[in-house]
Write a protein that holds these residues in place. Structure first.
Motif, PDB file in Angstrom:
ATOM      1  N   THR A  51       0.895  -1.116   0.011  1.00 37.75           N
ATOM      2  CA  THR A  51      -0.051   0.258  -0.015  1.00 37.75           C
ATOM      3  C   THR A  51       0.966   1.128   0.179  1.00 37.75           C
ATOM      4  OG1 THR A  51      -1.735  -1.239   1.087  1.00 37.75           O
ATOM      5  CG2 THR A  51      -1.717   1.283   1.124  1.00 37.75           C
ATOM      6  N   SER A  52       0.569   2.235  -0.821  1.00 38.96           N
ATOM      7  CA  SER A  52       1.311   3.614  -0.831  1.00 38.96           C
ATOM      8  C   SER A  52       0.582   4.581  -1.502  1.00 38.96           C
ATOM      9  CB  SER A  52       2.654   3.325  -1.809  1.00 38.96           C
ATOM     10  OG  SER A  52       2.437   2.997  -3.011  1.00 38.96           O
ATOM     11  N   GLY A  53      -0.481   4.913  -0.830  1.00 37.61           N
ATOM     12  CA  GLY A  53      -1.421   5.860  -1.246  1.00 37.61           C
ATOM     13  C   GLY A  53      -2.920   5.508  -1.237  1.00 37.61           C
ATOM     14  N   LEU A  54      -3.747   6.302  -1.600  1.00 36.00           N
ATOM     15  CA  LEU A  54      -5.220   5.912  -1.917  1.00 36.00           C
ATOM     16  C   LEU A  54      -5.576   5.173  -2.981  1.00 36.00           C
ATOM     17  CD1 LEU A  54      -6.960   9.156  -0.701  1.00 36.00           C
ATOM     18  CD2 LEU A  54      -6.575   7.272   0.658  1.00 36.00           C
ATOM     19  N   PRO A  55      -6.112   4.164  -2.854  1.00 35.33           N
ATOM     20  CA  PRO A  55      -6.740   3.542  -4.312  1.00 35.33           C
ATOM     21  C   PRO A  55      -7.544   4.377  -5.270  1.00 35.33           C
ATOM     22  CG  PRO A  55      -8.104   2.807  -2.488  1.00 35.33           C
ATOM     23  CD  PRO A  55      -7.108   3.638  -1.834  1.00 35.33           C
ATOM     24  N   GLN A  56      -7.309   4.234  -6.431  1.00 31.08           N
ATOM     25  CA  GLN A  56      -7.955   4.881  -7.444  1.00 31.08           C
ATOM     26  C   GLN A  56      -9.115   3.781  -7.969  1.00 31.08           C
ATOM     27  OE1 GLN A  56      -7.284   8.168  -8.368  1.00 31.08           O
ATOM     28  NE2 GLN A  56      -5.795   7.811  -6.579  1.00 31.08           N
ATOM     29  N   LEU A  57     -10.308   4.381  -7.565  1.00 35.00           N
ATOM     30  CA  LEU A  57     -11.336   3.418  -7.657  1.00 35.00           C
ATOM     31  C   LEU A  57     -12.417   3.745  -8.929  1.00 35.00           C
ATOM     32  CD1 LEU A  57     -12.876   2.963  -4.262  1.00 35.00           C
ATOM     33  CD2 LEU A  57     -11.228   1.382  -5.405  1.00 35.00           C
ATOM     34  N   PRO A  58     -12.560   2.899 -10.045  1.00 33.46           N
ATOM     35  CA  PRO A  58     -13.556   3.165 -10.830  1.00 33.46           C
ATOM     36  C   PRO A  58     -14.976   3.057 -10.499  1.00 33.46           C
ATOM     37  CG  PRO A  58     -12.632   1.101 -11.370  1.00 33.46           C
ATOM     38  CD  PRO A  58     -12.058   1.509 -10.270  1.00 33.46           C
ATOM     39  N   GLY A  59     -15.942   3.617 -11.257  1.00 33.59           N
ATOM     40  CA  GLY A  59     -17.191   3.100 -10.747  1.00 33.59           C
ATOM     41  C   GLY A  59     -17.741   4.344  -9.688  1.00 33.59           C
ATOM     42  N   PRO A  60     -18.958   4.266  -9.075  1.00 30.26           N
ATOM     43  CA  PRO A  60     -19.373   5.332  -8.291  1.00 30.26           C
ATOM     44  C   PRO A  60     -18.869   5.995  -7.025  1.00 30.26           C
ATOM     45  CG  PRO A  60     -20.818   3.481  -7.874  1.00 30.26           C
ATOM     46  CD  PRO A  60     -19.551   2.985  -9.040  1.00 30.26           C
ATOM     47  N   ALA A  61     -17.908   5.072  -6.308  1.00 27.26           N
ATOM     48  CA  ALA A  61     -17.339   5.673  -5.150  1.00 27.26           C
ATOM     49  C   ALA A  61     -16.062   5.905  -5.495  1.00 27.26           C
ATOM     50  CB  ALA A  61     -17.393   4.444  -4.125  1.00 27.26           C
ATOM     51  N   ASN A  62     -15.353   6.927  -4.566  1.00 25.14           N
ATOM     52  CA  ASN A  62     -14.074   7.162  -4.555  1.00 25.14           C
ATOM     53  C   ASN A  62     -13.620   7.282  -3.223  1.00 25.14           C
ATOM     54  OD1 ASN A  62     -15.488   9.775  -4.588  1.00 25.14           O
ATOM     55  ND2 ASN A  62     -13.531  10.475  -4.123  1.00 25.14           N
ATOM     56  N   ALA A  63     -12.199   6.934  -3.209  1.00 22.71           N
ATOM     57  CA  ALA A  63     -11.477   7.001  -1.683  1.00 22.71           C
ATOM     58  C   ALA A  63     -11.374   8.430  -1.278  1.00 22.71           C
ATOM     59  CB  ALA A  63     -10.146   6.171  -1.837  1.00 22.71           C
ATOM     60  N   VAL A  64     -11.663   8.870  -0.106  1.00 21.41           N
ATOM     61  CA  VAL A  64     -11.505  10.368   0.121  1.00 21.41           C
ATOM     62  C   VAL A  64     -10.178  10.357   1.051  1.00 21.41           C
ATOM     63  CG1 VAL A  64     -12.479  12.121   1.565  1.00 21.41           C
ATOM     64  CG2 VAL A  64     -13.906  10.703   0.262  1.00 21.41           C
ATOM     65  N   ALA A  65      -9.934   9.603   2.020  1.00 17.68           N
ATOM     66  CA  ALA A  65      -8.781   9.727   2.927  1.00 17.68           C
ATOM     67  C   ALA A  65      -8.759   8.293   3.412  1.00 17.68           C
ATOM     68  CB  ALA A  65      -8.934  10.656   3.857  1.00 17.68           C
ATOM     69  N   GLN A  66      -7.498   7.992   4.086  1.00 18.09           N
ATOM     70  CA  GLN A  66      -7.220   6.951   4.982  1.00 18.09           C
ATOM     71  C   GLN A  66      -7.747   7.267   6.352  1.00 18.09           C
ATOM     72  OE1 GLN A  66      -5.349   4.134   3.489  1.00 18.09           O
ATOM     73  NE2 GLN A  66      -5.917   3.107   5.208  1.00 18.09           N
ATOM     74  N   ALA A  67      -8.519   6.697   6.817  1.00 19.17           N
ATOM     75  CA  ALA A  67      -9.026   7.103   8.203  1.00 19.17           C
ATOM     76  C   ALA A  67      -8.224   6.655   9.476  1.00 19.17           C
ATOM     77  CB  ALA A  67     -10.551   6.487   8.638  1.00 19.17           C
ATOM     78  N   THR A  68      -7.518   5.473   9.525  1.00 21.72           N
ATOM     79  CA  THR A  68      -6.783   4.969  10.251  1.00 21.72           C
ATOM     80  C   THR A  68      -5.347   4.376   9.968  1.00 21.72           C
ATOM     81  OG1 THR A  68      -7.270   2.578   9.913  1.00 21.72           O
ATOM     82  CG2 THR A  68      -8.656   4.099  11.601  1.00 21.72           C
ATOM     83  N   GLY A  69      -4.343   4.476  10.512  1.00 19.60           N
ATOM     84  CA  GLY A  69      -3.131   3.713  10.332  1.00 19.60           C
ATOM     85  C   GLY A  69      -1.994   4.849  10.204  1.00 19.60           C
ATOM     86  N   MET A  70      -0.761   4.211   9.435  1.00 21.36           N
ATOM     87  CA  MET A  70       0.381   5.316   9.393  1.00 21.36           C
ATOM     88  C   MET A  70       0.299   6.123   8.303  1.00 21.36           C
ATOM     89  SD  MET A  70       3.293   2.439  10.398  1.00 21.36           S
ATOM     90  CE  MET A  70       4.702   3.743  10.224  1.00 21.36           C
ATOM     91  N   LEU A  71      -0.674   5.984   7.196  1.00 23.39           N
ATOM     92  CA  LEU A  71      -0.839   6.803   6.136  1.00 23.39           C
ATOM     93  C   LEU A  71      -2.020   7.671   6.497  1.00 23.39           C
ATOM     94  CD1 LEU A  71      -0.598   4.414   2.906  1.00 23.39           C
ATOM     95  CD2 LEU A  71       1.195   5.918   3.924  1.00 23.39           C
TER      96      LEU A  71
END
Length: 380
Positions: A51-71
């Motif tokens: 893992t190195s950054g937010l996933p780029q998601l196709p479709g109707p949802a997108n990743a806004v931010a990591q909520a927990t963890g070192m990132l």
């Protein structure tokens, strides 16, 4: 304990992450299982877990931010939460969102979970007053133990086939009192097929700082009570609705309701049998959702004028269903996050302060064992 001592201990744990990562990376990467429940099989170290950054998601949802963890901007590692899962959110009735997480991985002690290289707490909680979710969800505080880390709220002995963990499944506030349902996990079994001893409700009168179990709410994993080992709470029209499933994923869903102030009285619960409410008879509950249900959340959405249910389906995609009433009929699943775009995702918990066309929710990614805040745009 002197706060400087606590601070030094936290710093020591954070500094030890790099050294520990080399030791555990090979082992944990080798055994990581998609969407499994067993927390022994995780690696929360960014980079080493792919893992190195937010996933780029196709479709109707997108990743806004990591909520927990070192990132995450929340730096939950400062509370010795390097990795965790779930993220059940509810409004505490006083301007905050309480978020309960499941098994949480840290460094040092206690290390009671059999076979684990990590320090484990079965349940933790973070508070947030953040209403600007477009750039993430900021945590403001957490109940801490004497080591300065986010504390385990309900103790679990972590003994396989006795109780391996005590996992939060839902939360709700009534008259300033916080109620959190939990499941006593007996064993993990195959991925997605864990078994429980019972489910019950824990109570906090100090905004989630301390919790006590309400023994009168215990549901043993037998007969109709098996259908309410996991689930979701929703307040509506003076009732608390409890949506239930058996333990594990790929299940049917059921619904009960109880007057808000009777939430601790199992005899006051009514169960939907497909046509009417039956009071006090848990065996009368009939399925309201078919097609595979995992960890779930339910909320009335004012923008749509409908009730929404978020969960995962049999393929492990995050899906949403709509209904005009709390009992249904629930519409077909609408895929928000395809499992092929975010493998090993599970759990889908609606943020109670979502408004307008923006629906925010938390989902766990097992491969890096941390929680993402996602957003989708609702279509009428």
């Amino acid at each position: 304990m002197d706060q400087r001592v606590i601070g030094h201990r936290i710093a020591a744990r954070a500094g030890a992450v790099g050294a520990t990562a080399t030791l555990v990376a090979g082992t944990l990467l080798a055994v990581a299982a998609p969407a499994g429940a067993n927390p022994n099989t995780v690696n929360p170290i960014p980079g080493l877990n792919g893992t190195s950054g937010l996933p780029q998601l196709p479709g109707p949802a997108n990743a806004v931010a990591q909520a927990t963890g070192m990132l995450s901007p929340n730096r939950t590692q400062d509370e010795n939460v390097l990795g965790t899962d779930l993220g059940i959110m509810w409004d505490n009735g006083n301007g905050e969102i309480l978020t309960a997480f499941g098994d949480s991985a840290g460094l040092g002690v206690p290390n009671l979970l059999a076979g684990s290289l990590w320090s484990w707490r079965s349940n933790t909680l973070f508070r947030s007053a953040d209403r600007d979710l477009y750039d993430g969800m900021t945590f403001d505080s957490t109940p801490r133990d004497l080591l300065g880390q986010s504390k385990e709220l309900i103790f679990s002995p972590k003994i396989p086939y006795v109780e391996i963990s005590r996992i939060p499944t839902a939360g709700v506030a009534v008259d300033g009192v916080q109620y959190m349902s939990t499941m006593s996990v007996k064993n993990w079994g195959d991925p997605g097929k864990w078994e429980t001893n019972f489910a019950d409700i824990a109570v906090s009168t100090d905004n989630g700082e301390n919790w006590v179990e309400a023994p009168e709410t215990r549901r043993p994993n037998v007969e109709g009570n098996r259908n309410f080992q996991m689930g979701a709470f929703m307040k509506d029209g003076g009732y608390v609705y409890q949506y239930g499933t058996p333990p594990g994923r790929g299940q049917l869903a059921y619904v009960a309701r109880v007057p808000e102030r009777e939430i601790r009285n199992l005899g006051a619960y009514e169960y939907w049998n497909g046509g009417e409410w039956k009071k006090g008879d848990v065996n009368a509950a009939a399925p309201i959702v078919f097609g595979g249900v995992g960890e779930l959340s339910v909320q009335y959405n004012q923008y749509l004028g409908q009730y929404l249910m978020l969960t995962t389906d049999n393929l492990n995609s995050v899906v949403m269903r709509r209904s005009p009433t709390p009992t249904g009929p629930w519409g077909p699943p609408e895929v928000l996050v395809d499992t092929r775009a975010l493998p090993s995702a599970y759990g889908a918990y609606i943020h109670p302060w979502s408004s307008g066309p923006d629906l925010y929710f938390l989902t766990t990614v097992h491969s890096n064992y941390n929680v993402l805040l996602l957003r989708t745009t609702l279509n009428r």
